[in-house]
Design a protein around this motif. Structure first.
Motif, PDB file in Angstrom:
ATOM      1  N   ARG A  42      58.384  50.784  10.757  1.00 23.89           N
ATOM      2  CA  ARG A  42      57.959  52.049  10.134  1.00 23.89           C
ATOM      3  C   ARG A  42      59.160  52.916   9.735  1.00 23.89           C
ATOM      4  O   ARG A  42      59.095  53.653   8.754  1.00 23.89           O
ATOM      5  CB  ARG A  42      57.059  52.836  11.076  1.00 23.89           C
ATOM      6  N   PRO A  46      58.283  52.954   5.637  1.00 24.84           N
ATOM      7  CA  PRO A  46      57.287  53.902   6.158  1.00 24.84           C
ATOM      8  C   PRO A  46      55.839  53.538   5.819  1.00 24.84           C
ATOM      9  O   PRO A  46      55.551  52.993   4.748  1.00 24.84           O
ATOM     10  CB  PRO A  46      57.660  55.213   5.484  1.00 24.84           C
ATOM     11  N   GLU A  48      51.721  54.998   7.554  1.00 25.92           N
ATOM     12  CA  GLU A  48      51.035  55.781   8.579  1.00 25.92           C
ATOM     13  C   GLU A  48      49.971  54.916   9.232  1.00 25.92           C
ATOM     14  O   GLU A  48      49.163  54.289   8.545  1.00 25.92           O
ATOM     15  CB  GLU A  48      50.388  57.010   7.951  1.00 25.92           C
ATOM     16  N   TRP A  63      46.010  51.321   8.061  1.00 29.05           N
ATOM     17  CA  TRP A  63      47.286  51.884   7.603  1.00 29.05           C
ATOM     18  C   TRP A  63      47.095  52.592   6.276  1.00 29.05           C
ATOM     19  O   TRP A  63      46.339  52.138   5.426  1.00 29.05           O
ATOM     20  CB  TRP A  63      48.298  50.797   7.323  1.00 29.05           C
ATOM     21  N   ARG A  75      55.757  44.439   5.311  1.00 27.25           N
ATOM     22  CA  ARG A  75      55.688  45.109   6.615  1.00 27.25           C
ATOM     23  C   ARG A  75      55.127  44.165   7.678  1.00 27.25           C
ATOM     24  O   ARG A  75      55.695  44.046   8.765  1.00 27.25           O
ATOM     25  CB  ARG A  75      54.846  46.375   6.494  1.00 27.25           C
TER      26      ARG A  75
END
Length: 88
Positions: A42, A46, A48, A63, A75
């Motif tokens: 993250r 980035p 959330e 996410w 990711r």
């Protein structure tokens, strides 16, 4: 094999991720490692975490990616690789 995937920058996505060996309990036995790995990814890429449920052999996650970004595959690849490398 081609997968059909949504590719919407800045969207919220739901994921289910399974261990290859569904008899193992690696996710709960090494949950602190998983948290550290996700935190590191993250920081570099980035996103959330809206919600996450970690079970012994799989997890569910919700996410939201940044505006203009739809690359959840990178990711997850980084999370899986780093988590695997850190296991004993």
């Amino acid at each position: 094999m081609r997968y059909r995937r949504a590719d919407v920058p800045g969207a919220t996505y739901f994921f289910t991720v399974n261990l290859a060996d569904r008899q193992r309990r690696l996710l709960v036995e090494h949950v602190d490692t998983l948290r550290d790995v996700m935190r590191g990814v993250r920081q570099r890429h980035p996103f959330e975490i809206k919600a996450i449920v970690i079970l012994p052999d799989h997890l569910h996650a919700l996410w939201t990616l940044p505006e203009g970004d739809a690359d959840f595959a990178t990711r997850w690849s980084l999370i899986k690789a780093d988590f695997s490398r850190r296991l004993p």
